[in-house]
Design a protein around this motif. Structure first.
Motif, PDB file in Angstrom:
ATOM      1  N   VAL A 151      17.249  13.519  17.802  1.00  0.00           N
ATOM      2  CA  VAL A 151      18.117  12.450  17.224  1.00  0.00           C
ATOM      3  C   VAL A 151      19.386  12.380  18.146  1.00  0.00           C
ATOM      4  N   ASP A 197      19.266  11.924  21.284  1.00  0.00           N
ATOM      5  CA  ASP A 197      19.026  10.985  22.311  1.00  0.00           C
ATOM      6  C   ASP A 197      17.702   9.902  21.711  1.00  0.00           C
ATOM      7  N   ARG A 198      18.191   9.036  21.086  1.00  0.00           N
ATOM      8  CA  ARG A 198      17.224   8.295  20.523  1.00  0.00           C
ATOM      9  C   ARG A 198      16.540   6.965  21.526  1.00  0.00           C
ATOM     10  N   GLU A 199      17.401   6.873  22.755  1.00  0.00           N
ATOM     11  CA  GLU A 199      16.712   6.108  23.770  1.00  0.00           C
ATOM     12  C   GLU A 199      15.154   6.714  24.239  1.00  0.00           C
ATOM     13  N   ARG A 240      20.801  -0.133  21.353  1.00  0.00           N
ATOM     14  CA  ARG A 240      21.028   0.537  20.027  1.00  0.00           C
ATOM     15  C   ARG A 240      20.318   1.971  19.907  1.00  0.00           C
ATOM     16  N   ASP A 281      21.390   4.391  18.537  1.00  0.00           N
ATOM     17  CA  ASP A 281      21.634   5.136  17.083  1.00  0.00           C
ATOM     18  C   ASP A 281      20.606   4.726  16.236  1.00  0.00           C
ATOM     19  N   VAL A 282      19.812   3.605  16.620  1.00  0.00           N
ATOM     20  CA  VAL A 282      18.663   2.936  15.633  1.00  0.00           C
ATOM     21  C   VAL A 282      17.425   3.611  16.380  1.00  0.00           C
ATOM     22  N   ARG A 286      17.306   2.377   9.640  1.00  0.00           N
ATOM     23  CA  ARG A 286      17.962   3.559   9.922  1.00  0.00           C
ATOM     24  C   ARG A 286      17.584   4.763   8.977  1.00  0.00           C
TER      25      ARG A 286
END
Length: 454
Positions: free
Chosen positions: A216, A218-220, A261, A263-264, A304
């Motif tokens: 979570v 590091d969403r990249e 993004r 965060d998404v 999300r």
């Protein structure tokens, strides 16, 4: 050369009592010489005592305009001579049956010809409508977008479907660019995505990549998950598969968004939305529209995985479900079949996975005009279209049916059902119903909030 010119020894005639010949019921070769047809006929007449009459030439059917293929006409033929001849009544009956079959075949042929002509007429009419609509969009509407987009004439023309040549432009204008993304910004995040991909391939093992994708913080890292989904995007088109013309383009847009993004991150279903945009827009414009589209409240809530917001959307959907399709609503309730079972997949991909691509694009047309309300109205239109079928099904079959809709669904039938859906409940429209659900939720949170400490 001399070897082949030598005369070989003549074969001795086979003995009549050879066991092989007797076993298979054959006679020696010299006694099995082919007989002339006249000799066969004479032997037949001597054995049966009947004169063989050759069948009359088929001149009697020369005047028939339509000769059906297959063995239909065999009923007019005379029987072989070793069988009893047809009686007059039987011959007449066969002639009548044959005429009926020919007439039926003619009817089918005429009906199919009329059907083909109708399809061609409708296709030409549709092409003419698209051509005339394109002129109006290019010359009148697009140059005066802000002043004309909300007029009744434009909205009616919009409902009929956008011409493919202006579809991407209209989508971009309708979605807007509230995020103020520029092509240069897209290039920056695309470069970052490429760097991440390079570092993954050089330093990360497969297990490390999966752990990073699930992280979570590091969403990249979900960049690696994109590769798995691209091959599943419109697989029948093959253009997004590895080696296809749009594979790298789709990879780039999704990768850039994941870095834009974090965060998404990347969520399954995004690839279908990005693919539809890529088919209608240039690369940078597709990214801009994609990022702004996913920034809308409904898409943001779903991607999300905001459970509380998703439940509000489902609750609002059920209000209009009960209003428009009460019988089907009660049928679903009896099986405890909730909207999340079928709506999530529809909303996540904006129907691009569930419907034929051309029909999905028309849904997108009106979605860009009306916003999130139309997504749920389309869902109710699908339920209305198949209401009679769904009422006969149980829980498992309903879920399977709605997960994979029939492929022969047409835009005319679906949009006529969508038009029949009334998005109004007790004089409240979609936005008002959704707002009241949000208000009730906030008041409920206040009532259940803990008392302040003294």
């Amino acid at each position: 050369r001399n070897f082949f010119t030598k005369r070989t020894k003549e074969l001795k005639p086979a003995v009549q009592s050879a066991p092989g010949w007797k076993l298979f019921g054959k006679v020696p070769p010299r006694e099995n010489l082919p007989k002339d047809s006249k000799i066969i006929q004479q032997e037949y007449e001597a054995r049966t005592g009947r004169m063989y009459k050759p069948p009359l030439p088929s001149a009697r059917r020369k005047n028939i305009e339509f000769e059906p293929l297959s063995t239909t006409a065999l009923i007019l033929e005379d029987r072989p001579a070793n069988l009893p001849a047809k009686s007059v009544e039987e011959a007449l009956r066969h002639r009548q049956e044959y005429n009926e079959m020919v007439a039926e075949a003619k009817k089918r042929e005429i009906k199919e010809a009329h059907k083909r002509k109708k399809i061609m007429r409708e296709r030409f009419k549709q092409e003419e409508n698209i051509a005339s609509a394109m002129v109006i969009w290019v010359n009148e509407i697009l140059p005066n977008w802000e002043g004309m987009r909300a007029t009744r004439r434009v909205r009616e023309l919009w409902w009929q479907g956008l011409p493919p040549s202006v579809r991407g432009k209209v989508w971009s204008l309708a979605v807007g660019n509230e995020l103020n993304i520029t092509p240069e910004l897209y290039e920056i995040f695309l470069s970052r995505a490429k760097e991440r991909w390079k570092s993954f391939s050089e330093t990360s093992s497969e297990n490390d990549t999966e752990d990073a994708g699930a992280s979570v913080a590091d969403r990249e890292a979900s960049l690696e998950l994109i590769k798995l989904d691209i091959s599943r995007t419109f697989p029948s088109l093959y253009i997004f598969q590895k080696g296809g013309p749009y594979h790298d383009l789709l990879h780039s847009v999704l990768g850039a968004y994941t870095c834009y993004r974090p965060d998404v991150g990347y969520v399954q279903g995004m690839s279908f939305i990005a693919a539809v945009l890529i088919l209608n827009l240039e690369e940078a414009d597709a990214f801009i529209a994609f990022a702004n589209l996913l920034n809308k409240p409904c898409q943001l809530a779903f991607f999300r995985v905001d459970h509380s917001m998703m439940l509000k959307y489902f609750a609002a959907f059920e209000v209009f479900f009960e209003e428009n399709l009460p019988k089907l609503f009660l049928h679903f309730k009896s099986y405890s079949l909730t909207p999340d079972i079928y709506l999530i997949d529809w909303i996540f991909t904006l129907y691009s996975k569930s419907l034929p691509l051309d029909l999905a694009c028309r849904v997108w047309d009106v979605f860009c005009r009306d916003g999130e309300e139309f997504l749920f109205r389309t869902g109710l239109g699908i339920l209305r279209l198949y209401e009679d079928i769904l009422l006969q099904m149980d829980f498992i079959h309903i879920a399977q049916f709605l997960t994979k809709l029939p492929e022969d669904i047409t835009s005319e039938k679906l949009f006529s059902c969508i038009a029949a859906i009334q998005m109004q409940n007790s004089n409240k429209k979609w936005a008002q119903v959704f707002a009241s659900l949000m208000k009730d939720n906030k008041e409920g949170d206040k009532n259940h909030s803990p008392a302040p400490k003294s």
